[in-house]
Design an enzyme around this catalytic site. Structure first.
Site, PDB file in Angstrom:
ATOM      1  N   SER A 155      75.834  59.427  76.132  1.00 46.44           N
ATOM      2  CA  SER A 155      74.856  60.868  77.006  1.00 46.44           C
ATOM      3  C   SER A 155      75.460  62.283  76.124  1.00 46.44           C
ATOM      4  CB  SER A 155      74.722  60.337  78.267  1.00 46.44           C
ATOM      5  OG  SER A 155      76.209  60.764  78.569  1.00 46.44           O
ATOM      6  N   GLN A 167      70.788  55.709  67.212  1.00 46.30           N
ATOM      7  CA  GLN A 167      71.116  57.583  66.515  1.00 46.30           C
ATOM      8  C   GLN A 167      72.230  57.457  65.118  1.00 46.30           C
ATOM      9  OE1 GLN A 167      73.195  56.063  68.770  1.00 46.30           O
ATOM     10  NE2 GLN A 167      74.925  57.304  69.611  1.00 46.30           N
ATOM     11  N   GLY A 168      73.100  56.388  65.352  1.00 43.97           N
ATOM     12  CA  GLY A 168      73.868  56.248  64.764  1.00 43.97           C
ATOM     13  C   GLY A 168      75.490  56.569  64.641  1.00 43.97           C
ATOM     14  N   SER A 169      75.857  56.429  65.629  1.00 49.61           N
ATOM     15  CA  SER A 169      77.233  57.042  66.173  1.00 49.61           C
ATOM     16  C   SER A 169      78.010  55.535  64.909  1.00 49.61           C
ATOM     17  CB  SER A 169      77.195  56.842  67.437  1.00 49.61           C
ATOM     18  OG  SER A 169      76.907  56.024  68.065  1.00 49.61           O
ATOM     19  N   GLN A 202      78.833  61.720  71.369  1.00 52.50           N
ATOM     20  CA  GLN A 202      79.397  60.533  70.906  1.00 52.50           C
ATOM     21  C   GLN A 202      80.181  61.041  69.317  1.00 52.50           C
ATOM     22  OE1 GLN A 202      80.799  58.581  72.529  1.00 52.50           O
ATOM     23  NE2 GLN A 202      79.421  56.574  73.188  1.00 52.50           N
ATOM     24  N   THR A 203      78.834  61.628  68.777  1.00 50.95           N
ATOM     25  CA  THR A 203      79.823  62.661  67.068  1.00 50.95           C
ATOM     26  C   THR A 203      80.856  63.308  67.705  1.00 50.95           C
ATOM     27  OG1 THR A 203      77.821  62.271  65.902  1.00 50.95           O
ATOM     28  CG2 THR A 203      79.009  63.755  65.446  1.00 50.95           C
ATOM     29  N   GLU A 243      70.077  65.354  72.229  1.00 56.25           N
ATOM     30  CA  GLU A 243      69.960  66.088  73.258  1.00 56.25           C
ATOM     31  C   GLU A 243      68.777  67.627  72.961  1.00 56.25           C
ATOM     32  OE1 GLU A 243      72.963  64.741  75.217  1.00 56.25           O
ATOM     33  OE2 GLU A 243      71.574  65.076  77.320  1.00 56.25           O
ATOM     34  N   GLY A 261      77.335  67.977  68.805  1.00 53.20           N
ATOM     35  CA  GLY A 261      76.027  66.535  69.114  1.00 53.20           C
ATOM     36  C   GLY A 261      75.172  67.413  68.293  1.00 53.20           C
ATOM     37  N   SER A 316      74.810  64.274  73.959  1.00 51.93           N
ATOM     38  CA  SER A 316      75.555  64.212  72.653  1.00 51.93           C
ATOM     39  C   SER A 316      76.516  64.547  72.908  1.00 51.93           C
ATOM     40  CB  SER A 316      75.189  66.001  73.055  1.00 51.93           C
ATOM     41  OG  SER A 316      73.218  65.329  72.870  1.00 51.93           O
TER      42      SER A 316
END
Lengths: 334, 928
Positions: free
Chosen positions: B688, B650-652, B692-693, B881, B878, B690
């Site tokens: 998970s 996802q690119g975190s 991490q950002t 999801e 996020g 949503s």
């Protein structure tokens, strides 16, 4: 003790046939389905006879009598992109291009495509089904949305090929080499229904291989098409498909072949539909009657009744497209 | 007859050319070429996703034409020229452009399909420099991707010659908002990225699990010692009695119930009961049919109805009525409100198991290092893995080191343990490194799925169009073990209202055990299923009121000051209205175009347009979920970011670095990433929800700010000062004053840094009371999708023509990566709506279980709304999801718009659509 196993790579057809004479041997051509079937125990083998080195089994040529010969080892990609096929048998080019994925078409051969084992998730899965020597067809009371609606009896597999119905519609012949020499079988008689034999899907006897397919010339002006309905946009088996070849005068049908894919254990030729079409003009009524004829005799299981509807729709839509691209028959205008 | 394993006993010398060099190897002629390339020649860039030609990840060029290496017997390559992803560069300058194009477009997310895509694209471009979109889609049609939604890959191929590619480095302070190429991208396009199956210590043993072939069975072992003695190369057999700690694990410790090895009774098809460990080839070749275990099949519970029937056997004796857990959110008197509502609508919907279908099947290895065990495997949650492995082995968590590999797709399923307990236990007991690679089938039968849902709901509205009440009841089939069942049961009641003000509300959920594969986390934790029901019902309400469906949603949409169904008033950052408003122009145009098309339709095609909204809370539901980031300045002026957030594509890793760079005020190209490894990175929780950002990104923000404060403090400078690096010196420009710090003269701390900062962020939430009232999430993401579709009423087929997706992401840290999440979510939403349903026991492969292919994804227009969150880093929320939730209901609403039918059991496959058409007796469907 492990069974003895060997892998051979004959360089001539004669050697290949000799090698295949021993029991437990299995042809390896494109191989797109072989390793998986062996891994999953769909069938076993004691000897693998790799025929990919036999150059005479490859290639597409036209013959003097106007027929076209396709070597059994010709890949589906070669069939799909051959100008000779595209010009003369559009239906076959379309069917080959609609099969599987580009990778599998580069690897899979036309001979192998005709001889592939059926698609049924019980046969392919962990089930000792009727076709594998068990005593039950699990599809009858199971998840049978992808199973056949025509030609099933005790076993409800579907023939997975796209090219087979096209070749049946083109009156193609399979040239077969075996221990007893050559024989030629029309594709229309090549496939075997479960009622006749539960253990095999075609008439090849032990030790026999297809060497090439021959296609008679289509009458000038014939039109043909292959249409396939699938659940996703790329790389999918047919839920139902239609191989159609017609000779028209105006909109009047002089000759036709109607062969369905994805709905029966063999490419399913609908002679009744052909009868309805013969000598009739393509018009809404003919289309409806043709679609009715194509679905007559269907015996759907609990979850695959939609395939009957698909057949109806696909026959009507394909014929309509042809009707709309052809001028009305002159006599009808008066 | 011999099995494939025995067939591959024969050896032959096979010669072919690989990437320009001659290879002559001794191998089985029937060994898969993919295996020979990876295991014998070390060319692990060729990925194995299915061993069946279904996924195309193993695509290589054979004499210039793409083929699936997994279907090629090695002997077939005799005398041929094989090119793998590692050799593409030798084929000419085209490939470098293609790689760059992939990176700039964000065409590689997890990267597992990328080698196959690159090989297939190279073959196309070599014979056709200017392909059309259709030609590209056809050429890529044999390679499946689960992350990107294909559109960025297609664009990367189409536009390979379009731009002058350069490296982009944003100005200091402008990393946030930049379309920065992902920092971990290069290895993904080189074929050098290391996934779970790509590395193992020399001589590593292999382990294979013995799995139950029935939904439910009692079992007994035969003579295991004799089996070991009879099979050369087998070192050990492991069963429950070999587990030194607790034979039990689970992602939520309170509900942990899943054994490493079942004891006496197996509760689902695919559950492990034992494992065979030994030399790689010997174990690979075992015919496990002969393993000494006898099964007694027991009648299984295979549906929610079976499991709830009076007198049904209990899957777990301590869980009455087979109910794992219940969820509840209640607000005011829903029954009274429904009775008094001017209009009501009710419906039932049912969804099936959905398989994650990560292109990378689970894999990894473990080794014992003294009194420690190291596990290197693909995972979304290294710290959770660590505590579970420690508990299983009966050792301290500090004695377990988890080294995550690159993750070839996760979507929630790699939150749960897979290979880890087997390899860890075997390595721990045998003292030798042990590896395990799941086959596609093993992955499909044993890892978690999306919960099948059965939902019954009723909603009411007043004449003025205001929703007054929603009554929502849902049962989720959670399978044999708890996994994330409690999370789904808790999260769904909070979200079932959708992003609307619903004053009277009741949402009751249950997670029900059956004897099927455990359902766990899958992008959205039950909310996508919920939205399918709720958003279709709201369309019904709008229709009954005679209102425009978009305007009805706008009228009812939450705003900053209206309370949610848990009584939370968000105060700021409620961007749902902006999302609907952003869709309005396309909505109006599409409605007109659709009506015109249908009015003129003579054939079987009809078009429809549908809209659906979404909200989704970021982070755990009313539970702590902190992330900690450490940032350190090295003596040479480089900056190390210890970031434990697992980037599953996802690119975190890129996003948190962008955030940290701007918080610190330093150029992003000074950063070196130290990524997830429990021995060197602090805990960033799991990838998970949503989070991490939002959560890890905020920790990176705080760590960056803390380091900045420390630098400025040393210089005595104010917060507006500029930091720059010159020749090993840190220069701080504070107005007219300039300070210099010579980094090499500063003492280093134990990590080797001269200055360091660490920060933790845990989003502020409040527990929910017994009516579900409270503050479950600090931040919500909002969004809405508009689907335009075409239905063939004779065939029942549905083609999605276009998706317009508006998402309130708070702040778009990296728009390219966000679009990637949206497009990938749309693809999974299309799959859920139209084709995906997993039947345990049948079609456990990727040609019976269909995921969308390149030919199924329409153009997707992403509209990013930035209604900043007061809490998230730079206002970010996020998106992971959020992106999947509105697609399926928008498509299903479009289906109804097109032909006036609803399909109540998903997916809406041609058979179900056609059946619904016939049942409704649609005019035109009956021919003639």
């Amino acid at each position: 003790m492990l069974p003895k196993f060997s892998h051979v790579r004959p360089s001539s057809l004669r050697q290949a046939v000799q090698q295949l004479a021993s029991s437990g041997s299995h042809v390896h051509a494109g191989g797109t389905d072989l390793l998986g079937c062996l891994r999953d125990g769909v069938f076993g083998a004691e000897k693998i006879v790799s025929i990919t080195g036999i150059g005479e089994l490859r290639g597409i040529n036209s013959r003097e009598d106007g027929a076209v010969r396709i070597g059994a080892l010709t890949t589906l990609s070669e069939v799909a992109t051959s100008p000779l096929i595209a010009q003369n048998y559009a239906l076959l080019a379309q069917a080959a291009a609609a099969a599987a994925s580009p990778q599998l078409r580069n690897q899979g051969t036309i001979g192998g495509n005709l001889c592939q084992r059926p698609r049924c998730w019980y046969f392919r899965g962990d089930f000792q089904c009727l076709r594998k020597g068990g005593d039950t067809c699990f599809a009858i009371n199971g998840e049978n949305e992808f199973h056949c609606v025509f030609g099933g009896s005790r076993c409800y597999i579907v023939h997975p090929s796209d090219t087979a119905p096209a070749l049946v519609a083109l009156d193609a012949r399979a040239h077969i080499r075996g221990p007893l020499g050559m024989r030629v079988v029309p594709l229309g008689s090549f496939f075997v229904l479960p009622a006749l034999d539960l253990a095999r899907e075609n008439v090849l006897r032990s030790g026999e291989i297809i060497t090439h397919i021959s296609l008679p010339p289509l009458a000038p002006g014939s039109i043909s098409s292959y249409r396939k309905v699938r659940a996703r946009g790329s790389w999918d088996f047919a839920l139902a498909g239609l191989a159609l070849a017609l000779k028209l005068t105006g909109r009047r049908v002089d000759w036709s072949r109607v062969v369905l894919s994805g709905v029966a254990p063999i490419p399913w030729r609908s002679s009744e539909t052909e009868k309805v079409l013969l000598g009739r003009d393509l018009n809404p009524r003919t289309l409806r009657e043709a679609a009715d004829a194509a679905t007559r005799g269907a015996e759907p299981l609990s979850q695959n009744g939609y395939k009957v509807e698909l057949v109806r729709g696909i026959v009507e839509e394909s014929l309509r497209a042809i009707m709309e691209s052809h001028p009305e028959t002159p006599s009808e205008r008066t | 007859m011999a099995t494939i394993e025995q067939l591959t006993d024969v050896q032959a010398t096979i010669g072919f050319s690989v990437n320009g060099s001659v290879a002559s190897i001794t191998a089985s002629p029937l060994a898969r070429l993919s295996r020979t390339l990876r295991e014998e020649l070390g060319l692990t860039g060729t990925k194995v996703g299915c061993d069946a030609g279904d996924c195309g990840a193993c695509t290589v060029l054979l004499d210039g034409e793409p083929v699936c290496a997994c279907l090629m017997a090695t002997a077939q390559a005799q005398g041929c020229e094989v090119t793998t992803v590692e050799g593409l560069a030798q084929r000419g300058p085209l490939y470098e452009k293609l790689q760059k194009s992939f990176l700039i477009h964000g065409a590689a997310q997890c990267g597992a399909c990328t080698p196959g895509m690159l090989v297939a694209a190279t073959a196309l471009l070599e014979r056709n420099q200017q392909p059309t979109e259709t030609e590209v889609m056809d050429a890529l049609g044999g390679v499946l991707c689960r992350c990107t939604g294909y559109r960025k890959i297609i664009a990367a191929v189409l536009e390979v010659n379009d731009r002058v590619w350069g490296q982009n480095t944003p100005e200091v302070g402008h990393a946030v908002g930049d379309r920065l190429v992902r920092l971990d991208g290069q290895p993904k396009v080189n074929g050098t990225e290391i996934y779970g199956a790509d590395e193992a210590p020399a001589g590593a043993l292999a382990v294979r699990a013995i799995r139950c072939p029935f939904h439910r069975a009692r079992f007994q072992f035969g003579d295991l010692e004799a089996y070991i003695a009879q099979h050369a190369g087998v070192a050990a057999i492991l069963t429950a009695k070999d587990v030194p700690g607790e034979n039990r694990y689970g992602v939520i410790s309170k509900f942990a119930d899943q054994p490493v090895f079942a004891v006496e009774e197996a509760r689902f098809r695919g559950e492990a009961v034992a494992a065979v460990v030994g030399k790689g080839e010997a174990v690979e070749k075992l015919d496990l049919q002969n393993f000494p275990v006898s099964w007694k099949e027991l009648p299984p519970l295979t549906s929610i109805d079976n499991a709830l029937a009076p007198g049904a056997p209990l899957v777990h004796l301590d869980r009455k009525e087979n109910v794992l857990v219940r969820g509840r959110v209640v607000r005011d008197d829903v029954e009274k409100a429904l009775a008094e509502a001017a209009v009501t609508a009710e419906a039932e919907y049912e969804t099936g198991f959905v398989e994650h279908a990560c292109i990378e099947p689970e894999a990894g290895f473990a080794r014992r290092v003294g009194d420690m065990v190291e596990v290197q495997a693909c995972t979304q949650s290294p710290y959770m893995d660590r505590s579970d492995i420690a508990q299983i082995l009966g050792i301290q968590p500090e004695a377990v080191r988890i080294i995550p590999t690159a993750v070839g797709g996760g979507f929630g399923t790699k939150l749960d343990l897979s290979v880890q307990p087997f390899v860890a236990l075997a390595a721990w007991r045998l003292g030798q490194p042990v590896r395990m690679v799941y086959s596609r089938t093993e992955s499909m039968i044993s890892t978690t799925k999306r919960h099948p849902a059965r939902m019954r709901l009723k909603a009411g509205a007043n004449r003025d169009g205001k929703i007054v009440a929603l009554d929502f009841h849902a049962d989720f089939n959670t399978g044999a073990y708890s996994s994330w069942g409690p999370t789904v049961a808790a999260r769904v009641p909070v979200h079932a209202s959708g992003p609307y003000y619903v004053p009277h509300y009741r949402a009751l959920t249950r997670a029900i055990h059956t004897h099927l594969v455990p359902a766990g986390a899958f992008r959205g934790f039950g909310v996508p299923q919920t939205a399918i029901a709720q958003e279709q019902l709201y369309d019904e309400l709008a229709d009954r009121l005679g209102m425009d469906r978009l305007e009805f949603r706008l009228l009812n949409a939450l705003d900053d000051n209206t309370p949610t169904v848990t009584g939370q008033v968000l105060g700021e950052g409620v961007g749902i209205r902006a999302c609907f408003e952003a869709l309005r122009p396309r909505w109006l145009a599409a409605r007109q175009e659709t009506a015109a098309f249908n009015n003129n339709a003579t054939g079987p095609l009809r078009r429809g347009v549908g809209v659906a909204g979404m909200w989704y809370g970021c982070g755990n539901t009313s539970l702590p979920n902190p992330s900690t980031m450490r940032v350190g300045l090295k003596p040479d002026g480089r900056i190390a970011l210890h970031q434990g957030a697992i980037d599953i594509g996802q690119g975190s890793a890129t996003v948190v670095t962008q955030i940290c760079a701007d918080a610190l005020g330093c150029p992003i190209d000074r950063f070196d990433l130290v990524s997830g490894d429990t021995s060197i990175t602090p805990d960033c929780g799991k990838t998970s929800a949503s989070r991490q950002t939002f959560v890890s990104g905020k920790a990176a923000f705080l760590a960056g700010k803390a380091l900045r404060r420390e630098i400025l403090r040393r210089a005595g400078a104010c917060d507006c000062a500029k930091i720059s690096f010159q020749n090993g010196q840190l220069e701080i420009q504070d107005g007219d004053r300039q300070h210099k710090i010579t980094l090499s003269q500063l003492p280093t701390e134990h990590h080797g840094y001269v200055l360091t900062a660490e920060a933790t962020f845990d989003p502020p939430t409040k527990p929910l009371d017994e009516d579900g009232q409270g503050i479950p999430y600090a931040v919500f993401g909002f969004g809405a999708h508009l689907a335009e579709i075409e239905v063939d009423i004779e065939l029942g087929t549905v083609k999605v023509l276009r998706i317009t997706a508006a998402h309130d992401v708070g702040r778009a840290i990296n728009p390219t990566l966000i679009e990637g999440q949206i497009e990938g979510g749309v693809a999974q939403g299309i799959g859920m709506a139209l084709m995906e349903e997993f039947f345990p026991g049948k079609g456990e492969n990727l040609h019976d279980y269909l995921i969308p292919s390149a030919g199924d994804i329409p153009p997707v227009e992403s509209i990013l709304i930035e209604d900043q969150s007061p809490i998230g880093p730079f206002g970010a929320k996020g998106i992971g999801e959020q992106a999947v939730i509105p697609t399926a209901p928008a498509i299903l609403n479009a289906l109804h718009d097109a032909i006036g039918v609803r399909v109540h059991k998903l997916p809406a496959t041609p058979d179900r659509v056609r059946a619904a058409i016939l049942q409704a007796g649609i005019a035109g469907a009956q021919r003639g």
